[in-house]
Design an enzyme around this catalytic site. Sequence first.
Site, PDB file in Angstrom:
ATOM      1  N   TYR A 258      -8.637   5.385   8.174  1.00 56.24           N
ATOM      2  CA  TYR A 258      -8.669   5.757   9.588  1.00 56.24           C
ATOM      3  C   TYR A 258      -9.697   6.869   9.735  1.00 56.24           C
ATOM      4  O   TYR A 258      -9.483   7.979   9.236  1.00 56.24           O
ATOM      5  CB  TYR A 258      -7.300   6.267  10.043  1.00 56.24           C
ATOM      6  CG  TYR A 258      -6.264   5.182  10.189  1.00 56.24           C
ATOM      7  CD1 TYR A 258      -5.583   4.676   9.079  1.00 56.24           C
ATOM      8  CD2 TYR A 258      -5.960   4.661  11.442  1.00 56.24           C
ATOM      9  CE1 TYR A 258      -4.635   3.675   9.222  1.00 56.24           C
ATOM     10  CE2 TYR A 258      -5.002   3.659  11.596  1.00 56.24           C
ATOM     11  CZ  TYR A 258      -4.354   3.168  10.480  1.00 56.24           C
ATOM     12  OH  TYR A 258      -3.416   2.173  10.630  1.00 56.24           O
TER      13      TYR A 258
ATOM     14  N   HIS B  64       0.864  -1.192   0.000  1.00 54.20           N
ATOM     15  CA  HIS B  64       0.000   0.000   0.000  1.00 54.20           C
ATOM     16  C   HIS B  64       0.893   1.232   0.000  1.00 54.20           C
ATOM     17  O   HIS B  64       1.780   1.353   0.832  1.00 54.20           O
ATOM     18  CB  HIS B  64      -0.881   0.045   1.264  1.00 54.20           C
ATOM     19  CG  HIS B  64      -2.004  -0.933   1.240  1.00 54.20           C
ATOM     20  ND1 HIS B  64      -3.145  -0.772   1.998  1.00 54.20           N
ATOM     21  CD2 HIS B  64      -2.188  -2.091   0.561  1.00 54.20           C
ATOM     22  CE1 HIS B  64      -3.963  -1.774   1.773  1.00 54.20           C
ATOM     23  NE2 HIS B  64      -3.406  -2.595   0.921  1.00 54.20           N
TER      24      HIS B  64
ATOM     25  N   PRO C 254      -2.952  -0.237  19.032  1.00 56.42           N
ATOM     26  CA  PRO C 254      -2.734  -0.681  17.649  1.00 56.42           C
ATOM     27  C   PRO C 254      -2.923   0.397  16.578  1.00 56.42           C
ATOM     28  O   PRO C 254      -2.671   0.133  15.408  1.00 56.42           O
ATOM     29  CB  PRO C 254      -3.773  -1.803  17.464  1.00 56.42           C
ATOM     30  CG  PRO C 254      -4.783  -1.594  18.522  1.00 56.42           C
ATOM     31  CD  PRO C 254      -4.106  -0.904  19.653  1.00 56.42           C
TER      32      PRO C 254
ATOM     33  N   TYR D 174       4.778   6.104  10.054  1.00 52.36           N
ATOM     34  CA  TYR D 174       3.872   4.989   9.730  1.00 52.36           C
ATOM     35  C   TYR D 174       4.586   3.906   8.920  1.00 52.36           C
ATOM     36  O   TYR D 174       4.440   2.720   9.203  1.00 52.36           O
ATOM     37  CB  TYR D 174       2.652   5.528   8.972  1.00 52.36           C
ATOM     38  CG  TYR D 174       1.525   4.525   8.883  1.00 52.36           C
ATOM     39  CD1 TYR D 174       0.646   4.330   9.947  1.00 52.36           C
ATOM     40  CD2 TYR D 174       1.343   3.756   7.739  1.00 52.36           C
ATOM     41  CE1 TYR D 174      -0.370   3.397   9.877  1.00 52.36           C
ATOM     42  CE2 TYR D 174       0.321   2.821   7.657  1.00 52.36           C
ATOM     43  CZ  TYR D 174      -0.534   2.646   8.723  1.00 52.36           C
ATOM     44  OH  TYR D 174      -1.542   1.720   8.646  1.00 52.36           O
TER      45      TYR D 174
ATOM     46  N   LYS E 113       2.208  -0.640  15.068  1.00 50.77           N
ATOM     47  CA  LYS E 113       3.642  -0.715  15.374  1.00 50.77           C
ATOM     48  C   LYS E 113       4.078  -1.968  16.146  1.00 50.77           C
ATOM     49  O   LYS E 113       5.266  -2.277  16.173  1.00 50.77           O
ATOM     50  CB  LYS E 113       4.052   0.513  16.211  1.00 50.77           C
ATOM     51  CG  LYS E 113       4.121   1.791  15.404  1.00 50.77           C
ATOM     52  CD  LYS E 113       5.391   1.853  14.575  1.00 50.77           C
ATOM     53  CE  LYS E 113       5.318   2.849  13.457  1.00 50.77           C
ATOM     54  NZ  LYS E 113       4.870   2.310  12.175  1.00 50.77           N
TER      55      LYS E 113
HETATM   56  C1  LIG Z   1      -6.001  -7.055  17.313  1.00 54.43           C
HETATM   57  C2  LIG Z   1      -4.566  -6.661  17.178  1.00 54.43           C
HETATM   58  C3  LIG Z   1      -4.165  -5.980  16.038  1.00 54.43           C
HETATM   59  C4  LIG Z   1      -2.830  -5.633  15.884  1.00 54.43           C
HETATM   60  N1  LIG Z   1      -2.443  -4.983  14.739  1.00 54.43           N
HETATM   61  C5  LIG Z   1      -1.132  -4.701  14.550  1.00 54.43           C
HETATM   62  C6  LIG Z   1      -0.640  -4.151  13.289  1.00 54.43           C
HETATM   63  O1  LIG Z   1      -1.410  -3.898  12.355  1.00 54.43           O
HETATM   64  N2  LIG Z   1       0.692  -3.944  13.150  1.00 54.43           N
HETATM   65  C7  LIG Z   1       1.565  -4.248  14.156  1.00 54.43           C
HETATM   66  O2  LIG Z   1       2.779  -4.047  13.994  1.00 54.43           O
HETATM   67  N3  LIG Z   1       1.152  -4.792  15.343  1.00 54.43           N
HETATM   68  C8  LIG Z   1      -0.169  -5.041  15.559  1.00 54.43           C
HETATM   69  N4  LIG Z   1      -0.573  -5.666  16.721  1.00 54.43           N
HETATM   70  C9  LIG Z   1       0.413  -6.037  17.732  1.00 54.43           C
HETATM   71  C10 LIG Z   1       1.125  -7.346  17.399  1.00 54.43           C
HETATM   72  O3  LIG Z   1       0.201  -8.365  17.132  1.00 54.43           O
HETATM   73  C11 LIG Z   1       2.047  -7.730  18.571  1.00 54.43           C
HETATM   74  O4  LIG Z   1       2.811  -6.600  18.919  1.00 54.43           O
HETATM   75  C12 LIG Z   1       2.960  -8.902  18.209  1.00 54.43           C
HETATM   76  O5  LIG Z   1       2.245 -10.125  18.230  1.00 54.43           O
HETATM   77  C13 LIG Z   1       4.141  -9.006  19.191  1.00 54.43           C
HETATM   78  O6  LIG Z   1       4.894 -10.148  18.903  1.00 54.43           O
HETATM   79  P1  LIG Z   1       5.680 -10.913  20.060  1.00 54.43           P
HETATM   80  O7  LIG Z   1       6.366 -12.035  19.380  1.00 54.43           O
HETATM   81  O8  LIG Z   1       6.445  -9.945  20.852  1.00 54.43           O
HETATM   82  O9  LIG Z   1       4.544 -11.443  21.055  1.00 54.43           O
HETATM   83  P2  LIG Z   1       3.342 -12.455  20.808  1.00 54.43           P
HETATM   84  O10 LIG Z   1       2.866 -12.406  19.409  1.00 54.43           O
HETATM   85  O11 LIG Z   1       2.365 -12.175  21.906  1.00 54.43           O
HETATM   86  O12 LIG Z   1       3.988 -13.881  21.028  1.00 54.43           O
HETATM   87  C14 LIG Z   1       4.344 -14.369  22.303  1.00 54.43           C
HETATM   88  C15 LIG Z   1       4.279 -15.892  22.275  1.00 54.43           C
HETATM   89  O13 LIG Z   1       4.745 -16.365  23.539  1.00 54.43           O
HETATM   90  C16 LIG Z   1       3.901 -17.408  23.970  1.00 54.43           C
HETATM   91  N5  LIG Z   1       3.993 -17.485  25.434  1.00 54.43           N
HETATM   92  C17 LIG Z   1       3.346 -16.708  26.354  1.00 54.43           C
HETATM   93  N6  LIG Z   1       3.707 -17.070  27.597  1.00 54.43           N
HETATM   94  C18 LIG Z   1       4.594 -18.080  27.461  1.00 54.43           C
HETATM   95  C19 LIG Z   1       5.331 -18.856  28.385  1.00 54.43           C
HETATM   96  N7  LIG Z   1       5.202 -18.686  29.705  1.00 54.43           N
HETATM   97  N8  LIG Z   1       6.151 -19.805  27.918  1.00 54.43           N
HETATM   98  C20 LIG Z   1       6.299 -20.006  26.575  1.00 54.43           C
HETATM   99  N9  LIG Z   1       5.627 -19.293  25.656  1.00 54.43           N
HETATM  100  C21 LIG Z   1       4.783 -18.352  26.089  1.00 54.43           C
HETATM  101  C22 LIG Z   1       2.535 -17.031  23.449  1.00 54.43           C
HETATM  102  O14 LIG Z   1       1.683 -18.156  23.354  1.00 54.43           O
HETATM  103  C23 LIG Z   1       2.872 -16.420  22.091  1.00 54.43           C
HETATM  104  O15 LIG Z   1       2.838 -17.365  21.055  1.00 54.43           O
HETATM  105  C24 LIG Z   1      -1.910  -5.988  16.902  1.00 54.43           C
HETATM  106  C25 LIG Z   1      -2.320  -6.661  18.050  1.00 54.43           C
HETATM  107  C26 LIG Z   1      -3.634  -7.004  18.194  1.00 54.43           C
HETATM  108  C27 LIG Z   1      -4.076  -7.731  19.433  1.00 54.43           C
END
Ligand SMILES: Cc1cc2nc3c(=O)[nH]c(=O)nc-3n(C[C@H](O)[C@H](O)[C@H](O)COP(=O)(O)OP(=O)(O)OC[C@H]3O[C@@H](n4cnc5c(N)ncnc54)[C@H](O)[C@@H]3O)c2cc1C
Length: 394
Positions: free
Chosen positions: A202, A72, A294, A386, A298
């Site tokens: 938005y 996009h 969200p 962005y 980011k």
């Molecule tokens: C509805 C929604 C929309 C979003 N839209 C955007 C977007 O458009 N762009 C963007 O950049 N971000 C967006 N985000 C944010 C993004 O999804 C998160 O920031 C991202 O998933 C972070 O990745 P992570 O690997 O740090 O954590 P997570 O994706 O939360 O992964 C953590 C993993 O650790 C596992 N875990 C938890 N506890 C334990 C434990 N004790 N032992 C072992 N494993 C464990 C979990 O099961 C999970 O699989 C959005 C979030 C939501 C909820």
Amino acid sequence: MRTQVGIIGAGPAGLLLSHLLHLRGIESVVIETRSREEIEATLRAGVLEQGTVDLLNESGVGERMRREGMPHEGIILRFSGQSHRIHLSELTRGRSITVYAQHEVIRDLVKARLDAGGQIRFGVKDVSLLDLDTQLPKLRFHDDEGAVRELACDYIAGCDGFHGVSRPSIPSRMRREYTRVYPFGWFGILLEAPPATEELIYAYHERGFALVSTRSPEIQRLYLQCHPSDETGNWPDVRIWEELHARLAGSDGWRLAEGRIFQKGVIAMRSFVVEPMRYGRLFLAGDAAHIVPPTGAKGLNLAVADVRVLAQALAAFYASGRADLLERYSETALKRVWRAEHFSWWMTSMLHRFHDESPFHHRLQLSQLQYVAGSRAAATMLAENYVGLPFEEA
Ligand SMILES: Cc1cc2nc3c(=O)[nH]c(=O)nc-3n(C[C@H](O)[C@H](O)[C@H](O)COP(=O)(O)OP(=O)(O)OC[C@H]3O[C@@H](n4cnc5c(N)ncnc54)[C@H](O)[C@@H]3O)c2cc1C
């Protein structure tokens, strides 16, 4: 069991870190509480910054994203019944975003790790972190058959999201936490329909914020500002469509196309940062260390940026014994984190109605939106944040 880097969590942060380390010849084991099916089916983020796309491509996991992702070059700000395009690529010398769902990134990374013989232990329980301030930290957990396992590591990466065990394993006197909870949430729906618009919309309206987003040519993602403790039961489909049509109404003839809603949920809105992102031999990355609302898209991108820095620092350590990049990891990562925190807070503040706001505040928000839509300088500020600022070298 013994490995070089023990990684907690198979989200985008943990999986990408494991992949980047593997490319540099560093061994890791990822432990994850959920099953492979669950992590590959959880729909969350969808907007990838330019730098995230580049890193996935450069590290050899971008093949499906290049085929199926949707680049996009702009986004739409909609207010006072009119749409205003922010031309992202023109304002940022060709940078853009790609819409490619987070669970697809996860699928690509899991496949790359398993094809390369990488170890991901799904379905573990009762994870604890031991001896973090020694030379040989350990992870203890129950494996998917219930047996107690201990994994000794050189380093541990806490990539287990906001509710994980890594951050609370840092003694509270050794961490400082910054939090802001917003007085609203997002009511999100997934529906079966072709994209209603070519670019994300938005919308700011006196009834509240709305976002028209997409996940694929067949699945669309829409959000509505709602009360933070709202429940899906309060939102029959008829009410959802009424509210979306009202908030997106305009005088330009554009109308949102409806489709079959197959998932509803309420998302809390929070800003959070822990400092430092390190304790002893534990390094935090992604949502384990910070959360953004969200609105700025980011969260996933910050998780990617963190592990890029961490992988470089670990690679320097294993290649030449240099520990200075590891020493500076928290400081380097936090610079980008706070920029994204500010941008996400700014977008959220500009686009939502606050329950205690006065007509004065509403006028200020409209004025801000008009300025961003009408001034090249203001639009450039939005655009470069962005699409994501270029990565700084560690
Ligand atoms: C509805 C929604 C929309 C979003 N839209 C955007 C977007 O458009 N762009 C963007 O950049 N971000 C967006 N985000 C944010 C993004 O999804 C998160 O920031 C991202 O998933 C972070 O990745 P992570 O690997 O740090 O954590 P997570 O994706 O939360 O992964 C953590 C993993 O650790 C596992 N875990 C938890 N506890 C334990 C434990 N004790 N032992 C072992 N494993 C464990 C979990 O099961 C999970 O699989 C959005 C979030 C939501 C909820």
